[in-house]
Structure formats: structure tokens, C-alpha cells
Scaffold this motif. Structure first.
Motif, PDB file in Angstrom:
ATOM      1  N   GLU A 111       0.835  -1.203   0.000  1.00 15.17           N
ATOM      2  CA  GLU A 111       0.000   0.000   0.000  1.00 15.17           C
ATOM      3  C   GLU A 111       0.876   1.261   0.000  1.00 15.17           C
ATOM      4  N   ASN A 141       3.769   1.528  -1.414  1.00 19.99           N
ATOM      5  CA  ASN A 141       4.230   1.672  -2.797  1.00 19.99           C
ATOM      6  C   ASN A 141       3.155   2.320  -3.658  1.00 19.99           C
ATOM      7  N   THR A 142       1.914   1.957  -3.411  1.00 19.53           N
ATOM      8  CA  THR A 142       0.798   2.528  -4.169  1.00 19.53           C
ATOM      9  C   THR A 142       0.707   4.025  -3.948  1.00 19.53           C
ATOM     10  N   GLU A 143       0.889   4.458  -2.713  1.00 16.53           N
ATOM     11  CA  GLU A 143       0.863   5.887  -2.407  1.00 16.53           C
ATOM     12  C   GLU A 143       2.018   6.612  -3.088  1.00 16.53           C
ATOM     13  N   SER A 149       1.285   7.007  -6.780  1.00 21.47           N
ATOM     14  CA  SER A 149       0.340   8.092  -7.016  1.00 21.47           C
ATOM     15  C   SER A 149       1.060   9.435  -7.065  1.00 21.47           C
ATOM     16  N   LEU A 193       5.738   2.169 -12.199  1.00 19.32           N
ATOM     17  CA  LEU A 193       5.599   1.188 -11.120  1.00 19.32           C
ATOM     18  C   LEU A 193       6.965   0.647 -10.694  1.00 19.32           C
TER      19      LEU A 193
END
Length: 62
Positions: free
Chosen positions: A6, A8-10, A13, A30
């Protein structure tokens, strides 16, 4: 191989926001996000793909 978390997802973004809409580069974004978030050097055969990325992305041509 490390999981994409999570956190990494932030980070991803934030990188997309900084670079603008570059959909064709999503996979590179990514990859770059993951390398930066875990503090490793990104080894690539195409360093030019990552020149627009933040300076804290450390790349090395293989």
C-alpha cells in the motif's frame, strides 16, 4: 521479488502526479516507484526511459 505494498501505491500516485499523464510509461513508473521505496538501484538496459524521473531514483545501465 518483493511485494508491492500500500505504501508503494501511495508513492506511485505521487510519482504519476509529478510526471503528468504518461500512460504508456505506467510499468516504468511502477518499477521506479518500487525501487525508490525500498532504496535500491534500478538496473536497466534502457536508462533513457527513466531520465524524467525524480533525481532520487538511482539507475545503472546493465
Amino acid at each position: 521479488m518483493l511485494p508491492f505494498t500500500e505504501s508503494n501505491t501511495e508513492s506511485f500516485s505521487g510519482l504519476r502526479t509529478a510526471l503528468g499523464d504518461r500512460r504508456r510509461e505506467t510499468m516504468n513508473q511502477l518499477i521506479a516507484t518500487h525501487a525508490v521505496s525500498i532504496g535500491v538501484t534500478l538496473a536497466t538496459n534502457n536508462e533513457a526511459d527513466f531520465t524524467a524521473y525524480p533525481s532520487h531514483l538511482d539507475t545503472q545501465t546493465t
